[in-house]
Structures are given as structure tokens and as C-alpha cells.
Write a protein that holds these residues in place. Sequence first.
Motif, PDB file in Angstrom:
ATOM      1  N   SER A   5       2.413 -14.327  -2.524  1.00 47.01           N
ATOM      2  CA  SER A   5       0.610 -13.754  -2.101  1.00 47.01           C
ATOM      3  C   SER A   5       0.932 -12.928  -0.729  1.00 47.01           C
ATOM      4  O   SER A   5       0.553 -11.593  -0.554  1.00 47.01           O
ATOM      5  CB  SER A   5       0.027 -14.766  -1.840  1.00 47.01           C
TER       6      SER A   5
ATOM      7  N   ALA B  29       0.675  -8.746  -0.168  1.00 49.41           N
ATOM      8  CA  ALA B  29      -0.315  -8.303   0.983  1.00 49.41           C
ATOM      9  C   ALA B  29       0.436  -7.407   1.807  1.00 49.41           C
ATOM     10  O   ALA B  29       0.048  -6.324   2.070  1.00 49.41           O
ATOM     11  CB  ALA B  29      -0.976  -9.508   1.603  1.00 49.41           C
TER      12      ALA B  29
ATOM     13  N   ASP C 131       1.119  -4.206   0.311  1.00 53.76           N
ATOM     14  CA  ASP C 131      -0.166  -3.616   0.267  1.00 53.76           C
ATOM     15  C   ASP C 131      -0.675  -3.334  -1.217  1.00 53.76           C
ATOM     16  O   ASP C 131      -1.150  -2.200  -1.532  1.00 53.76           O
ATOM     17  CB  ASP C 131      -0.219  -2.234   1.069  1.00 53.76           C
TER      18      ASP C 131
ATOM     19  N   GLU D 227      -2.817  -5.039  -4.628  1.00 53.97           N
ATOM     20  CA  GLU D 227      -3.760  -6.129  -4.997  1.00 53.97           C
ATOM     21  C   GLU D 227      -3.615  -6.478  -6.389  1.00 53.97           C
ATOM     22  O   GLU D 227      -3.516  -5.668  -7.313  1.00 53.97           O
ATOM     23  CB  GLU D 227      -5.344  -5.540  -5.044  1.00 53.97           C
TER      24      GLU D 227
ATOM     25  N   THR E 156       1.459  -1.061 -12.092  1.00 58.32           N
ATOM     26  CA  THR E 156       0.924  -0.805 -10.776  1.00 58.32           C
ATOM     27  C   THR E 156       0.741   0.423 -10.572  1.00 58.32           C
ATOM     28  O   THR E 156       1.549   1.509 -10.905  1.00 58.32           O
ATOM     29  CB  THR E 156       2.254  -1.340  -9.809  1.00 58.32           C
ATOM     30  N   VAL E 157      -0.498   0.828  -9.879  1.00 59.87           N
ATOM     31  CA  VAL E 157      -0.910   2.187  -9.686  1.00 59.87           C
ATOM     32  C   VAL E 157      -0.988   2.410  -8.123  1.00 59.87           C
ATOM     33  O   VAL E 157      -1.604   1.520  -7.372  1.00 59.87           O
ATOM     34  CB  VAL E 157      -2.116   2.510 -10.397  1.00 59.87           C
ATOM     35  N   LEU E 158      -0.774   3.435  -7.877  1.00 53.80           N
ATOM     36  CA  LEU E 158      -1.431   4.148  -6.493  1.00 53.80           C
ATOM     37  C   LEU E 158      -2.542   4.425  -6.315  1.00 53.80           C
ATOM     38  O   LEU E 158      -3.161   5.242  -7.372  1.00 53.80           O
ATOM     39  CB  LEU E 158      -0.416   5.406  -5.962  1.00 53.80           C
TER      40      LEU E 158
ATOM     41  N   GLU F  22      -9.208  -1.028   1.369  1.00 55.02           N
ATOM     42  CA  GLU F  22      -8.675  -1.378   0.096  1.00 55.02           C
ATOM     43  C   GLU F  22      -7.295  -1.408   0.309  1.00 55.02           C
ATOM     44  O   GLU F  22      -6.935  -0.620   1.176  1.00 55.02           O
ATOM     45  CB  GLU F  22      -9.017  -0.321  -0.936  1.00 55.02           C
ATOM     46  N   ARG F  23      -6.443  -2.027  -0.634  1.00 56.75           N
ATOM     47  CA  ARG F  23      -4.898  -1.952  -0.565  1.00 56.75           C
ATOM     48  C   ARG F  23      -4.455  -0.871  -1.149  1.00 56.75           C
ATOM     49  O   ARG F  23      -5.330  -0.198  -2.026  1.00 56.75           O
ATOM     50  CB  ARG F  23      -4.201  -3.009  -1.251  1.00 56.75           C
ATOM     51  N   ARG F  24      -3.405  -0.209  -0.672  1.00 51.57           N
ATOM     52  CA  ARG F  24      -2.721   1.145  -1.299  1.00 51.57           C
ATOM     53  C   ARG F  24      -2.681   1.158  -2.899  1.00 51.57           C
ATOM     54  O   ARG F  24      -2.717   2.099  -3.576  1.00 51.57           O
ATOM     55  CB  ARG F  24      -1.784   1.565  -0.677  1.00 51.57           C
ATOM     56  N   TYR F  25      -1.970   0.116  -3.278  1.00 51.14           N
ATOM     57  CA  TYR F  25      -1.781  -0.221  -4.694  1.00 51.14           C
ATOM     58  C   TYR F  25      -2.767  -1.344  -5.462  1.00 51.14           C
ATOM     59  O   TYR F  25      -3.297  -2.135  -5.005  1.00 51.14           O
ATOM     60  CB  TYR F  25      -0.473  -0.492  -4.888  1.00 51.14           C
TER      61      TYR F  25
END
Lengths: 325, 160
Positions: free
Chosen positions: A56, A60, A63, A65, A105-107, A115-118
Motif C-alpha cells: 500500500s 502511494a 503515486d 491508485e 497501469t495508465v498515466l 488524484e494520483r498520477r497513475y
Amino acid sequence: MTERLNSNLTVRTLARDLGLAAGPDPVSAVVKFCQARIRKMLAEMDCTQDACGILSLTAAKLDTEFVDVHSEQEAQALQQKFVMAGETGLALMEKEFATGVLGITVLRLNKKPFERRYISVINCCGRNGERAYFTKWHELVHLLTLTDQSRLSFRRTHVAVDMKDPEESLVDVVAGHLAFHPPLIRPYAKRPLSFELIEEIRASVFPEASRTAAILGITKAWPHAVVVVKAALRSKRGMTTKQLRAADVSVNQAAVDEGVAAIRNFRVPEGSVIHDVFAGRANRAEGTEPMEGWVSSDGSRWSGGEFVVRAIRLGDCVQAIFTRN
Amino acid sequence: MGQSVSRGNSQFGVRFRLTGVESMASVGDRIRETREHKGINQDRLAEKANISKGFLSDIENGKRNPSSDNLLRIANVLGASLDYLMKGETQEEHQTTRPVQIPPELSTAAQQLNLSFSQTIALLDAHRSVIARRSARKTKNFEVEDWIALHNAIRGVFGE
């Protein structure tokens, strides 16, 4: 497999792009690089350092989610939601999950400030849920090893050859090391390793890991010599007759350091307990056997001296772990 | 309004930026703001983050500070960036100055679909946003029909 990866140009290029002085073993260099990054993250934040906590926190800090998908309907709904929010990279997610993709996983293309970057979407539909823990680490390793070169060029879906991408194989190897964090396993190492102990560790320390991943991951991280063999009926190259052979072999670092050598596809020695289990004479068996009993037709042998071999039936295969005690 | 803080990570080309409002706000303010933006009430966030509602309320009101564990759990429930919650920082990508390279398969698909240049680039961006994929199957090239399928899937969401 690690030997093949060490000599692979893609793997060596990645190590170089990460700024690593890889030498003859870029795989280990990448593993150590990732382990060092995680140690730094753990040192920066005083969080609970159990398996779930480490996963976890790493997500984080990188970055990303995690979004777990448990059904086709959920995949459809999430795909719609993400694309409507501008995350068009996930427009084929439902179809990809239906055809065997375990994680994407996407940017974010349309990121809000908080929001998180990915986004890492994890396929937990049906039995894929059992692999989710390892899939999450797989996605995180991609992020840990992301370089400018990999972000700016077409890579993964433009591999021209129809084979497993060597970088994906490398990511799997690294993920295996990270998912089973050695400090979490070390407290158990005073006891002799057995399938029961592996399951005990899995259930209490890595409850989200699958049994298969746990056998490989825990034995790799074990601080004492361990060899894991999956025995199945296989034929020698160029022959049709099948015999009971070591279809897969894993030798952990502690065993390598002791000079243990074991190679795939060797015939299982006649007197081995592995034969007893395969033949159905027992569901499980245990015995002390020399590694040198594994001999090839050309005279080459495994090496490493005596080991206690514990074998259990696994479908049409036999899984065996070799330990010193 | 805002203040740029260059703390560049040279490997990834990321800059951190503090915006004016966020730089004055507290962790609690940002948690509340994010929670409200996501349409989650305090009860639900507290339950999912395994903390009491009273404690969450105190955090949001600046009366108490969350521990690292609690902050991480809150961030996970909200899907929020830790840097944003802790410091009000957001990471921005460097704009790449490399010329755009459109793969021939996309070029062919764009012609077949009669896409404008910006629509073609949007499709390229969608595909390139995929950083990683774990699959039990072998990888393959993205062919013309794959680009068309991606375009149609995106259009389908918007009912076009």
C-alpha cells in the motif's frame, strides 16, 4: 531463466537506463535497485510494515491508485467511468480483461490536483483474484523501473516478436523478490521449511498471495538453502518418450551461495520420494537424498550434497522442496 | 496565482507545484476538500479508513494530526495523492519536445476513419498512456484493427 535474462539486450539496456553498473548480472542489479527504493520509502514514512502495508505504501509513494475489478459488470462500469473522465487509455479494459490481461497501469491524461498520477486496474475476476497480490507488485515494478526512455517511446505493445517480452519476464522476477519481503519471512527461519510452514507464513503474512506464488516467493526469500522442483512427465528434446523430469527448478540465493546447482529437465532419480508420490503410493512423502543422484544421460549431475526432500501431489505434477533439515 | 517549486527529479522530469490556495490549507482541509469532491461523507470515509468519525472530524478541523498509517489509509480510500494531502503539492509532467511519431498502423487507421490530426493525436495519447500491462498472453503489435477498435471503444462511451 535468470541466466537468459542476464544476457538479454533489452534487460541490459534497462539496467543501463536506470543508471546501474550491472556487470554480468543486470537482473540482480535491478532487484537491488528496486529493493533500495522501497527501503527508502519505508524509512520516509513510519507505517506498518506488514505485507499489505508495504504494498500500500509503495503504491502511494509511486503515486498509483489500485482499482480492483471483480466482475465483468464492474469492468464495464469502470471503463465507462474512466473514459468519461478522460482516461481513454482504459477504453479497451473490459475486452483486455476478458482475454487474459491481469493488470493495466495508465498515466492519467486528465488528472485532478488531488488524484494520483497513475491508475493500476487489477483484474480480480474469478480465479484472477488469487493472483492479484502478485499482479499489483508486477505493476509497481513497472513504475519503479520507469525511465524517460520507456515513457517516451513505444515499447510494450510494439514488441515485434510473438514471445513473452524479456522486460515482462524481468518484471516478474523482480516482483517475486519484492512481494515476499525477506524481513517478514526471517522470523520463521528457525523452523525447518515445509509445505505446511509455507502455508502458515502465507496465511498469516501474505494472505493475499496465491499458494503457488507463496511457494516460489517464500522459498526464494528463505535465508537457508532451498531448491524447489516441479516434476512432471516430459520428454527429452528430440525424443517422444516421456519420463518424470524436473519441469521447473528454482534454486534460491542461499543455495547458490553453497554451490548448489540444479538444471531443468533432468530425470527424477529412481529412488526419489518424488516417484512415490507421482505413482500414487503416497500423497506426500519425505526422504533424505543426494543432489548428485540427479544425473543426465551425458553424465552431468546436479550438485549440492544431501537434502531433505518433501514432495506433494499437485494435479498431474509433483511439487518438491529440498532443504538441509 | 501560484508558486512553482522546482524540485526536479532529473530521471523522470517531474516538477512539484504548490498552488496558492492549497499552500495555505492544512492536511485536514485537503482531506475534507478531497472527500467532498469525491462525494463521500465522513461516516463512510471513517469506516473504510478504519478510524472513528470523531477522529476524522478532528483531523479535518485541524485539531488532531493523523499518524502515517491513518493518513495512508485515508489516502487509499480517497485514491488521493499522498504528496497532495500532506503538502498540497501536485506533480506535473514535463512537456516533451520530441516530434510526434505516428506509427504507420495508426496513420492507416486514421485515414480509414477519416480522423483529423488532433483526433489522431488523442488516439495516440490514449494508447501511450498505458504504462504497463500484465498478461498471461504473449504481447503483440498494435495493428490497424486495434487502433480502430480503440477509437470505436472511446466513441462508444460517448454514445457516438
